[in-house]
Every structure is written in structure tokens, then in C-alpha cells.
Design a protein around this motif. Structure first.
Motif, mmCIF file in Angstrom:
data_model
loop_
_atom_site.group_PDB
_atom_site.id
_atom_site.type_symbol
_atom_site.label_atom_id
_atom_site.label_comp_id
_atom_site.label_asym_id
_atom_site.label_seq_id
_atom_site.Cartn_x
_atom_site.Cartn_y
_atom_site.Cartn_z
ATOM 1 N N LEU A 60 0.414 -1.505 0.120
ATOM 2 C CA LEU A 60 0.009 0.233 0.453
ATOM 3 C C LEU A 60 0.728 1.594 -0.022
ATOM 4 O O LEU A 60 0.832 2.136 -0.954
ATOM 5 C CB LEU A 60 -0.571 0.298 1.367
ATOM 6 C CG LEU A 60 -2.258 -0.800 0.853
ATOM 7 C CD1 LEU A 60 -2.886 -0.984 2.532
ATOM 8 C CD2 LEU A 60 -3.361 -0.166 0.131
ATOM 9 N N CYS A 61 1.704 1.660 1.056
ATOM 10 C CA CYS A 61 2.469 2.823 0.576
ATOM 11 C C CYS A 61 4.021 2.234 -0.463
ATOM 12 O O CYS A 61 3.762 3.517 -1.355
ATOM 13 C CB CYS A 61 4.304 1.712 1.815
ATOM 14 S SG CYS A 61 3.480 2.495 3.426
ATOM 15 N N GLN A 101 9.885 1.373 -6.201
ATOM 16 C CA GLN A 101 10.207 0.261 -6.530
ATOM 17 C C GLN A 101 11.460 -0.344 -5.272
ATOM 18 O O GLN A 101 11.254 -1.416 -4.935
ATOM 19 C CB GLN A 101 11.340 0.527 -7.347
ATOM 20 C CG GLN A 101 10.466 1.326 -8.732
ATOM 21 C CD GLN A 101 9.674 0.358 -9.359
ATOM 22 O OE1 GLN A 101 10.213 -1.008 -9.156
ATOM 23 N NE2 GLN A 101 8.985 1.021 -9.688
ATOM 24 N N LEU A 102 12.090 0.746 -4.382
ATOM 25 C CA LEU A 102 12.900 0.413 -2.783
ATOM 26 C C LEU A 102 11.677 -0.535 -2.179
ATOM 27 O O LEU A 102 12.349 -1.443 -1.416
ATOM 28 C CB LEU A 102 13.059 1.597 -2.097
ATOM 29 C CG LEU A 102 14.146 2.031 -2.836
ATOM 30 C CD1 LEU A 102 14.697 3.490 -2.386
ATOM 31 C CD2 LEU A 102 15.614 1.149 -3.223
ATOM 32 N N ALA A 107 9.096 -5.860 -0.172
ATOM 33 C CA ALA A 107 8.260 -6.527 0.209
ATOM 34 C C ALA A 107 8.320 -7.846 -0.533
ATOM 35 O O ALA A 107 8.232 -8.816 0.047
ATOM 36 C CB ALA A 107 6.948 -6.031 -0.645
ATOM 37 N N PHE A 108 8.898 -7.428 -1.684
ATOM 38 C CA PHE A 108 9.696 -9.306 -2.015
ATOM 39 C C PHE A 108 10.258 -10.083 -1.860
ATOM 40 O O PHE A 108 10.427 -11.059 -1.284
ATOM 41 C CB PHE A 108 9.432 -8.650 -3.767
ATOM 42 C CG PHE A 108 8.481 -7.960 -4.804
ATOM 43 C CD1 PHE A 108 6.923 -8.466 -4.105
ATOM 44 C CD2 PHE A 108 8.779 -7.982 -6.092
ATOM 45 C CE1 PHE A 108 6.529 -7.553 -5.324
ATOM 46 C CE2 PHE A 108 8.193 -7.011 -6.384
ATOM 47 C CZ PHE A 108 7.117 -6.396 -6.299
ATOM 48 N N ASN A 109 11.030 -9.166 -0.879
ATOM 49 C CA ASN A 109 12.025 -10.240 -0.504
ATOM 50 C C ASN A 109 11.549 -10.762 1.245
ATOM 51 O O ASN A 109 12.484 -11.129 2.263
ATOM 52 C CB ASN A 109 13.722 -9.232 0.130
ATOM 53 C CG ASN A 109 14.259 -9.671 -1.314
ATOM 54 O OD1 ASN A 109 14.547 -10.765 -1.693
ATOM 55 N ND2 ASN A 109 14.650 -8.151 -1.630
ATOM 56 N N ILE A 110 10.429 -10.482 1.439
ATOM 57 C CA ILE A 110 9.627 -10.958 2.363
ATOM 58 C C ILE A 110 9.101 -12.485 2.854
ATOM 59 O O ILE A 110 10.591 -13.001 3.641
ATOM 60 C CB ILE A 110 8.293 -10.916 3.161
ATOM 61 C CG1 ILE A 110 8.376 -8.965 3.097
ATOM 62 C CG2 ILE A 110 7.221 -10.518 4.200
ATOM 63 C CD1 ILE A 110 7.540 -8.890 4.133
ATOM 64 N N ALA A 155 18.879 0.598 -12.289
ATOM 65 C CA ALA A 155 19.091 -0.041 -10.999
ATOM 66 C C ALA A 155 18.007 -0.822 -10.061
ATOM 67 O O ALA A 155 18.419 -1.744 -10.082
ATOM 68 C CB ALA A 155 20.826 0.321 -10.523
ATOM 69 N N ILE A 156 18.194 0.442 -9.490
ATOM 70 C CA ILE A 156 17.020 0.164 -8.585
ATOM 71 C C ILE A 156 15.195 -0.559 -9.326
ATOM 72 O O ILE A 156 14.768 -1.733 -8.322
ATOM 73 C CB ILE A 156 16.119 1.457 -7.972
ATOM 74 C CG1 ILE A 156 17.309 1.719 -7.158
ATOM 75 C CG2 ILE A 156 14.935 1.248 -6.543
ATOM 76 C CD1 ILE A 156 18.115 1.088 -5.650
ATOM 77 N N ILE A 157 15.033 -0.587 -10.099
ATOM 78 C CA ILE A 157 13.590 -0.740 -10.733
ATOM 79 C C ILE A 157 14.242 -2.278 -10.940
ATOM 80 O O ILE A 157 12.928 -3.474 -10.982
ATOM 81 C CB ILE A 157 13.472 -0.528 -12.100
ATOM 82 C CG1 ILE A 157 12.139 -0.677 -11.848
ATOM 83 C CG2 ILE A 157 13.884 -0.143 -12.620
ATOM 84 C CD1 ILE A 157 10.662 -0.298 -13.442
ATOM 85 N N LEU A 158 15.587 -2.565 -11.708
ATOM 86 C CA LEU A 158 15.869 -3.768 -12.316
ATOM 87 C C LEU A 158 16.084 -4.723 -10.931
ATOM 88 O O LEU A 158 16.173 -6.162 -11.266
ATOM 89 C CB LEU A 158 16.778 -3.961 -13.036
ATOM 90 C CG LEU A 158 16.285 -2.950 -14.508
ATOM 91 C CD1 LEU A 158 18.092 -2.905 -15.371
ATOM 92 C CD2 LEU A 158 15.789 -4.331 -15.030
ATOM 93 N N SER A 159 16.208 -3.337 -10.008
ATOM 94 C CA SER A 159 17.105 -4.882 -8.663
ATOM 95 C C SER A 159 15.300 -5.472 -8.267
ATOM 96 O O SER A 159 14.854 -6.434 -7.771
ATOM 97 C CB SER A 159 17.523 -4.020 -7.733
ATOM 98 O OG SER A 159 18.436 -3.502 -8.592
#
Length: 236
Positions: A60-61, A101-102, A107-110, A155-159
Motif C-alpha cells: 500500500l505504501c 521500487q525500493l 516486500a518481495f524479499n519477505i 538499477a533500482i527497478i531492475l533490482s
């Protein structure tokens, strides 16, 4: 709110925005664009409100900062004569999406588990990094003073994409596929935006950029809902 009804409503707003944008109606298109992400946030909240935890707060953030980015970028790309610093609004939009993206990366690494992108699927790491280098090389001459911000954002969006792909084996299949496709479309959308702004404008750019973006956000949100629903059903 059920998926079919919301899906129709969500994409109808997106189509309405595109119609207004095609006819260069700045203020109606701004209002329509400003309605897209809040609609997705409301839908997301309704679907997860009984089981909030850090994943859903982060998504949501991320959506909130995406909404800010939408507004800033729309103003920076306006086709009417407003006395504004368009580059400043572009940087504000870029910064807002950088935060998105950050947040998505976190979130995806949870989900816990092995990291396939860095082990058995290392070829994905090579492909994503290779794509990023190729894109920057392609755009480099036209970036001007925006070289550093654009390279950092790339770099961030590809990460973020790698983090989405790295969920393989950690979440259920449908959640992995939805989020991965959404992340790919997000990269595609921002890549087209960069090409259109810094290299050469192309036909139907705004339609393609916004269409892929709207679908990307929908798939990422739905994929994260599906991740949690699976855990909830299994007592997680």
C-alpha cells in the motif's frame, strides 16, 4: 469487492484516462489518472483488511508513492502552457517511483527460502543486468544532466524485477507468476517512457506506457493478495 467487478472498474478508469489524454484534455486526464491507483489501493485494502501484516502495509505504501509519481509525471508531461518547471516535476515523479521500487524490493524479499536468482537461475541475473546495460548505452547520449538519476533508477527497478523473480519457490505459483509478469511490465513501461523522453518519441508511446503500467500495478497487487490468501487458507 469481487475481482471481476473491480477489474472492469479499474481498467475502465485507465481507458478513460487514455481517451482524455489522446484528445489532450489535460485536467480531465489528470483527474482520471489520479483515480487509478487509489482505486487499486481501496480494492487491496478490502481484500486484506482482516489479516494486515508488513507485506500489505509495504504494498500500500508502494502504491501511494506510485500515485504521487503519476501526478508529478503527468504534470511534467503536460501539453498545455503551464508556468511550471517540468524537469523538477519529472524528478519528483522519478523520486516517487524510486521509493515505490525500493518498497517493492523489501516486500518481495519477505518470503523466506533459498535465492534461485543467485544460484540455480543465475542466468536471470545475467539477462536482467545485460538488459539494463544495453538500455543505458542506448539512451546515454540523450540523458544529459539526467544521467545519474536515470542510471540509479534503472538499477533500482531492475533490482525490483530480480526480487520478484527471486520469489520462485518461496510463494505459491499463481502469486509468483502474477508478480513476476507485473514486474516485467513495470520495467517495460518505464523503459518505453525513457526511450520516448530521452531518445526519440514514437507513435502510441503514451498509450503503451500507461497500458503496461496499469496492468503491471494490478498484477503486482493481485499477486501479493494471492500470496497472503494461500498462507491464510493454510493457517499461516
Amino acid at each position: 469487492m469481487k475481482n471481476p467487478g473491480f477489474t472492469l472498474y479499474y481498467f475502465s478508469i485507465g481507458i478513460l484516462f487514455l481517451i482524455f489524454d489522446i484528445y489532450k484534455w489535460f485536467y480531465p486526464s489528470l483527474v482520471a489518472k489520479a483515480m487509478i491507483i487509489p482505486a487499486l489501493m481501496i480494492f487491496y485494502h478490502i481484500r486484506v483488511r482482516e489479516r494486515y501484516y508488513i507485506l500489505h502495509i509495504l504494498i500500500l505504501c508502494g502504491l501511494f508513492f506510485s500515485w504521487l509519481g503519476d501526478i508529478f509525471l503527468h504534470i511534467s508531461g503536460n501539453r498545455i502552457d503551464l508556468t511550471i518547471d517540468k524537469e523538477m516535476f519529472f524528478l519528483l515523479g522519478l523520486g516517487s517511483f524510486l521509493l515505490t521500487q525500493l518498497i517493492y524490493i523489501i516486500a518481495f524479499n519477505i518470503p523466506a527460502g533459498p535465492n534461485p536468482v543467485f544460484t540455480r537461475r543465475a542466468y536471470l541475473l545475467v539477462l536482467v543486468i545485460g538488459y539494463g546495460c544495453l538500455l543505458i548505452w542506448f539512451l546515454y547520449r540523450g540523458l544529459g544532466d539526467m544521467k545519474i538519476p536515470v542510471i540509479i533508477y534503472a538499477a533500482i527497478i531492475l533490482s525490483m524485477l530480480l526480487a520478484a523473480l527471486n520469489r520462485h519457490g518461496k510463494v505459491n505459483g499463481i502469486s509468483f507468476m502474477l508478480v513476476s509478469i507485473g514486474a516485467l511490465l513495470f520495467v517495460a513501461s518505464d523503459s518505453m517512457l525513457a526511450v520516448n523522453k530521452f531518445y526519440q518519441k514514437f507513435d502510441f508511446a503514451r498509450i503503451l506506457i500507461m497500458s503496461t503500467y496499469v496492468i503491471a500495478q494490478y498484477l503486482i497487487a493481485l499477486g501479493c493478495i494471492k500470496q497472503d490468501e494461500s498462507a491464510f487458507v493454510n493457517g499461516g
